[in-house]
Design a protein around this motif. Structure first.
Motif, mmCIF file in Angstrom:
data_model
loop_
_atom_site.group_PDB
_atom_site.id
_atom_site.type_symbol
_atom_site.label_atom_id
_atom_site.label_comp_id
_atom_site.label_asym_id
_atom_site.label_seq_id
_atom_site.Cartn_x
_atom_site.Cartn_y
_atom_site.Cartn_z
ATOM 1 N N UNK A 162 -24.980 126.246 79.887
ATOM 2 C CA UNK A 162 -24.729 125.769 81.254
ATOM 3 C C UNK A 162 -25.947 125.714 82.003
ATOM 4 N N UNK A 163 -25.743 124.712 83.059
ATOM 5 C CA UNK A 163 -27.043 124.487 83.970
ATOM 6 C C UNK A 163 -27.036 125.653 84.832
ATOM 7 N N UNK A 164 -28.022 125.716 85.628
ATOM 8 C CA UNK A 164 -28.204 126.894 86.640
ATOM 9 C C UNK A 164 -27.197 126.589 87.641
ATOM 10 N N UNK A 165 -26.900 125.582 87.952
ATOM 11 C CA UNK A 165 -26.019 125.392 89.321
ATOM 12 C C UNK A 165 -24.505 125.677 88.953
ATOM 13 N N UNK A 166 -24.248 125.212 87.723
ATOM 14 C CA UNK A 166 -22.786 125.584 87.368
ATOM 15 C C UNK A 166 -22.648 127.156 87.017
ATOM 16 N N UNK A 167 -23.694 127.806 86.429
ATOM 17 C CA UNK A 167 -23.677 129.357 86.119
ATOM 18 C C UNK A 167 -23.710 130.037 87.516
ATOM 19 N N UNK A 168 -24.402 129.587 88.525
ATOM 20 C CA UNK A 168 -24.334 130.344 89.570
ATOM 21 C C UNK A 168 -22.928 130.180 90.321
ATOM 22 N N UNK A 169 -22.436 128.910 90.318
ATOM 23 C CA UNK A 169 -21.275 128.790 91.073
ATOM 24 C C UNK A 169 -20.127 129.643 90.101
ATOM 25 N N UNK A 174 -16.523 134.268 90.895
ATOM 26 C CA UNK A 174 -15.761 135.378 90.483
ATOM 27 C C UNK A 174 -16.441 136.802 91.008
ATOM 28 N N UNK A 175 -17.196 136.486 92.087
ATOM 29 C CA UNK A 175 -17.433 138.013 92.832
ATOM 30 C C UNK A 175 -18.694 138.628 91.891
ATOM 31 N N UNK A 176 -19.282 137.701 91.072
ATOM 32 C CA UNK A 176 -20.595 138.644 90.348
ATOM 33 C C UNK A 176 -21.951 138.164 91.169
ATOM 34 N N UNK A 177 -22.851 138.891 90.861
ATOM 35 C CA UNK A 177 -24.318 138.627 91.076
ATOM 36 C C UNK A 177 -25.034 137.313 90.661
ATOM 37 N N UNK A 179 -27.744 137.331 89.626
ATOM 38 C CA UNK A 179 -28.537 137.864 88.906
ATOM 39 C C UNK A 179 -28.502 137.746 87.374
ATOM 40 N N UNK A 180 -27.182 137.789 87.043
ATOM 41 C CA UNK A 180 -26.847 137.401 85.628
ATOM 42 C C UNK A 180 -26.855 135.917 85.136
ATOM 43 N N UNK A 181 -27.464 135.177 86.083
ATOM 44 C CA UNK A 181 -27.463 133.666 85.758
ATOM 45 C C UNK A 181 -28.257 133.304 84.381
ATOM 46 N N UNK A 182 -29.438 133.980 84.459
ATOM 47 C CA UNK A 182 -29.981 133.766 83.206
ATOM 48 C C UNK A 182 -29.202 134.024 81.965
ATOM 49 N N UNK A 183 -28.696 135.287 81.919
ATOM 50 C CA UNK A 183 -28.078 135.431 80.654
ATOM 51 C C UNK A 183 -26.879 134.449 80.331
ATOM 52 N N UNK A 184 -25.978 133.935 81.392
ATOM 53 C CA UNK A 184 -25.111 133.027 81.319
ATOM 54 C C UNK A 184 -25.305 131.795 80.616
ATOM 55 N N UNK A 185 -26.921 131.392 81.229
ATOM 56 C CA UNK A 185 -27.393 130.209 80.683
ATOM 57 C C UNK A 185 -27.752 130.021 79.452
ATOM 58 N N UNK A 186 -28.039 131.375 78.803
ATOM 59 C CA UNK A 186 -28.393 131.513 77.408
ATOM 60 C C UNK A 186 -27.591 131.588 76.361
#
Length: 232
Positions: A162-169, A174-177, A179-186
């Protein structure tokens, strides 16, 4: 007489070459058979409580976690595989339904070989949250001879993330921080393949301007022949 025939043959050859050149330039590339997105075991395990399904004209194989969809158009600025851009139907894609009933969809998918990226529209419960590059890969391969003229080849990516933009969106939706974007992108999302093996290019239809040039050439040939005959 021989001189006249020679000139006529030269003029005819020039008109034929002009028409052939215009036909080549107007030739269209036949769209490939399908786009294939294979979801990884990582993503299916991480979303074990969710279900995937297809949208629009796409199909989803739950046993292999594979989404297949036909391209509706292809853009090629040259014969090189790196110039390949495939577009799917705007209403097609896949849908992820969480165990709480929330629905995340990715539609209007396109793939660009140069950037090794899948772009699309990401929506949550019908509301668009992000548009742009959603999944990218660090690698891509061409495992079959790519030929833009014949419409053959097989393009595939390495692991998609996932790209940073898609992960953050997605996190925000879903109402989540974030902060977890890096994990989601991995998380390895899967791989993508573009099967461009198909029929040869469609026959080109000469443009109206080509017909006009051919007509002028024929008129010129007839006039030259008439003048030659009058001199006799």
């Amino acid at each position: 007489m021989h001189s006249t025939l020679f000139r006529l043959s030269q003029a005819g050859a020039a008109v034929a070459a002009l028409a052939a050149s215009a036909a080549v330039q107007a030739a269209a590339f036949t769209a490939p058979t399908q786009a294939i997105l294979a979801l990884s075991s990582d993503i299916s395990s991480a979303l074990s409580g969710a279900t995937f399904s297809a949208l629009g004209g796409a199909t989803y194989n739950s046993s292999t976690n594979t989404l297949s969809e036909a391209f509706t158009s292809v853009t090629l600025s040259s014969a090189a595989a790196t110039d390949f851009v495939g577009l799917t139907d705007a209403a097609s894609g896949f849908l992820l339904t969480s165990d709480k009933g929330q629905k995340l969809s990715i539609t209007n998918i396109s793939y660009a070989q140069a950037s090794k990226a899948l772009s699309g529209v990401l929506a949550v419960d019908g509301s668009v949250k992000y548009t742009g590059q959603i999944l990218t890969s660090a690698t891509a391969t061409v495992s079959e001879s790519f030929n833009a003229t014949l419409g053959t080849g097989y393009l595939s990516t390495g692991s998609l993330y996932l790209t940073a933009g898609a992960a953050n969106a997605m996190l925000t939706a879903f109402g989540l921080s974030t902060f977890y974007s890096g994990f989601l992108q991995s998380v390895n999302f899967g791989t993508f393949a573009a099967d461009v093996t198909g029929p040869a290019k469609t026959p080109a239809v000469p443009e109206p301007s080509t017909y006009a040039l051919m007509g002028l050439g024929l008129v010129g040939i007839a006039a030259a022949a008439r003048r030659r005959a009058d001199r006799r």
